[in-house]
Design a protein around this motif. Structure first.
Motif, short mmCIF file in Angstrom:
data_model
loop_
_atom_site.label_atom_id
_atom_site.label_comp_id
_atom_site.label_asym_id
_atom_site.label_seq_id
_atom_site.Cartn_x
_atom_site.Cartn_y
_atom_site.Cartn_z
N ARG A 1 -5.18 13.38 -8.85
CA ARG A 1 -4.28 13.43 -8.11
C ARG A 1 -4.50 12.00 -7.60
NH1 ARG A 1 -2.39 16.52 -2.57
NH2 ARG A 1 -0.50 15.73 -2.39
N ARG A 2 -3.35 11.32 -7.66
CA ARG A 2 -3.48 9.96 -7.22
C ARG A 2 -3.03 9.80 -5.61
NH1 ARG A 2 -1.35 4.83 -10.67
NH2 ARG A 2 -3.12 5.84 -11.67
N VAL B 1 -4.64 -1.24 -7.68
CA VAL B 1 -6.13 -0.42 -7.57
C VAL B 1 -5.35 1.00 -6.96
CG1 VAL B 1 -8.12 -0.15 -6.60
CG2 VAL B 1 -7.43 -2.32 -7.30
N ALA B 2 -5.66 2.04 -7.79
CA ALA B 2 -5.24 3.16 -7.54
C ALA B 2 -6.35 4.06 -7.35
CB ALA B 2 -4.33 3.82 -8.61
N LEU B 3 -6.44 4.85 -6.28
CA LEU B 3 -7.62 5.76 -6.03
C LEU B 3 -7.10 7.30 -6.52
CD1 LEU B 3 -10.27 6.58 -4.66
CD2 LEU B 3 -9.17 6.94 -2.65
N GLU B 4 -7.68 7.93 -7.52
CA GLU B 4 -7.56 9.03 -7.93
C GLU B 4 -8.62 10.33 -7.52
OE1 GLU B 4 -6.39 9.24 -11.79
OE2 GLU B 4 -4.38 7.92 -11.60
N ARG B 5 -8.19 11.13 -7.09
CA ARG B 5 -9.38 12.31 -6.71
C ARG B 5 -8.65 13.63 -6.89
NH1 ARG B 5 -9.43 11.46 -1.05
NH2 ARG B 5 -10.91 9.78 -1.43
N HIS C 1 0.82 -1.10 0.07
CA HIS C 1 0.09 -0.03 -0.03
C HIS C 1 1.05 1.29 0.02
CE1 HIS C 1 -3.94 -1.84 1.79
NE2 HIS C 1 -3.46 -2.54 0.87
N SER C 2 0.50 2.34 -0.95
CA SER C 2 1.16 3.67 -0.78
C SER C 2 0.07 4.76 -0.71
CB SER C 2 2.02 3.75 -2.33
OG SER C 2 2.80 4.87 -2.00
N ARG C 3 0.28 5.23 0.26
CA ARG C 3 -0.79 6.64 0.54
C ARG C 3 0.12 7.89 0.50
NH1 ARG C 3 -5.59 7.07 3.49
NH2 ARG C 3 -5.55 5.04 3.93
N ARG C 4 -0.23 8.51 -0.49
CA ARG C 4 0.37 9.95 -0.99
C ARG C 4 -0.29 11.17 -0.16
NH1 ARG C 4 1.69 8.72 -7.44
NH2 ARG C 4 2.36 6.36 -6.74
N ALA C 5 -1.59 11.31 -0.11
CA ALA C 5 -2.15 12.33 0.50
C ALA C 5 -3.20 12.01 1.36
CB ALA C 5 -2.56 13.26 -0.65
N ASN D 1 -10.68 7.72 4.27
CA ASN D 1 -10.93 8.17 2.76
C ASN D 1 -12.52 8.11 2.77
OD1 ASN D 1 -8.96 8.84 0.91
ND2 ASN D 1 -8.02 6.60 1.44
N ASP D 2 -13.11 9.12 2.07
CA ASP D 2 -14.52 9.12 1.61
C ASP D 2 -14.83 8.32 0.57
OD1 ASP D 2 -13.86 10.97 -0.15
OD2 ASP D 2 -14.68 12.45 1.19
N THR D 3 -16.13 8.54 0.20
CA THR D 3 -16.32 7.43 -1.11
C THR D 3 -16.24 8.53 -2.44
OG1 THR D 3 -18.50 8.38 -0.92
CG2 THR D 3 -17.96 6.16 0.08
N SER D 4 -15.47 9.48 -2.30
CA SER D 4 -15.23 10.33 -3.65
C SER D 4 -13.83 9.95 -4.27
CB SER D 4 -15.10 11.77 -3.21
OG SER D 4 -13.79 11.92 -2.52
N GLY D 5 -14.01 10.07 -5.44
CA GLY D 5 -12.75 9.80 -6.40
C GLY D 5 -13.12 8.59 -7.39
N ARG D 6 -12.17 8.19 -7.97
CA ARG D 6 -12.25 7.09 -9.26
C ARG D 6 -11.02 6.05 -8.85
NH1 ARG D 6 -15.48 6.53 -13.23
NH2 ARG D 6 -14.72 5.23 -15.14
N TYR D 7 -11.25 4.87 -9.22
CA TYR D 7 -10.34 3.53 -9.04
C TYR D 7 -9.94 3.51 -10.52
CZ TYR D 7 -11.76 2.31 -4.39
OH TYR D 7 -12.15 1.86 -3.06
N GLU D 8 -8.60 3.49 -10.56
CA GLU D 8 -8.01 2.92 -11.82
C GLU D 8 -7.24 1.53 -11.39
OE1 GLU D 8 -7.71 4.64 -14.66
OE2 GLU D 8 -8.78 6.62 -14.07
#
Length: 249
Positions: free
Chosen positions: A186-187, A179-183, A22-26, A158-165
């Motif tokens: 921004r990843r 699976v990357a979460l972008e919001r 897992h890598s959390r960036r923000a 993390n809330d439910t906003s954003g898009r999975y790549e």
């Protein structure tokens, strides 16, 4: 739905032995990697190893409530979204097995393959630590890549906003799920499981269990451990919205 090129799948059942990272960036930066294994199985021929591996419909999708096991639930889920799972389609599932009475499966992936190996559909099912789960129908391209809006509360940070790549690879020598979460372009988070599929002989299962003792128990414990570390880092906790079981039906 877009489809990938025909897949040459690994032998099943197999153990996919490798790592999860897992890598959390923000809003804070934190990453980790752990040794890990999952099972790759055909849902029409589920293996069972006393105490060490069992696959139950109750642990996936609609819990087998309407009959037909995991395949029945998956067929109804797809039909409700305009995809027909044909009788001769093969369904491969990447998942944790119930071991010593316990299972926690953060992410299950289902590949629905036509007889020629082409992908009819991909479904990935996300579980959270609140006993909820949510299934996404993924529209993949020829490289096994797709994206879908996030709609399920997984982490309290993390809330439910954003898009999975999402990027998937299913080969005889490598199984990889990213699976990357972008919001806001921004990843913010990436989770990757990767491993080598090894035929699940009795000897391999016993050897892997000894090397990775209490795998699903460790997954549950590590999720809570890393959650506590994020809480101690003062990461804000997001409110958890109600979740409908219609997301898995």
């Amino acid at each position: 739905m877009s489809v990938e090129a025909a897949i040459v799948a690994p032998t099943v059942p197999s153990l996919v032995v490798g790592t999860v990272s897992h890598s959390r960036r923000a809003p804070v930066q934190r990453s980790f990697e752990h040794a890990h294994y999952q099972w790759l199985v055909d849902v029409d021929d589920l293996p069972r190893v006393p105490l060490l591996a069992r696959f139950d419909a109750r642990d996936h999708l609609d819990g087998g409530r309407r009959g037909g096991g995991i395949r029945g639930d998956l067929a109804r889920f797809l039909r409700a979204r305009g995809v027909e799972l044909e009788p001769d389609d093969r369904v491969l599932m990447l998942a944790h097995a119930r071991t010593l009475g316990h299972v926690f499966d953060p992410l299950t992936v289902f590949w629905c393959l036509r007889p020629d190996g082409e992908v009819r559909a991909v479904v990935f099912e996300v579980h959270n630590t609140y006993g909820e789960r949510h299934a996404y129908l993924l529209d993949t391209d020829e490289r096994g890549r797709g994206s879908v809006d996030k709609a399920f509360y997984v982490s309290p940070f993390n809330d439910t906003s954003g898009r999975y790549e999402v990027a998937l690879r299913l080969d005889p020598d490598l199984v990889r799920v990213s699976v990357a979460l972008e919001r806001d372009h921004r990843r913010v988070f990436t989770a990757v499981t990767t491993g080598t599929p090894v035929p699940a002989t009795t000897r391999t299962v016993l050897r892997t269990f000894r090397r990775h003792l209490f795998m699903t128990h460790r997954v549950s414990a590590l999720i809570r451990y890393h959650g506590i570390k994020l809480w101690l880092a003062k990461l804000p906790v997001q409110p958890r919205p109600p979740h409908s079981q219609e997301a898995v039906r």
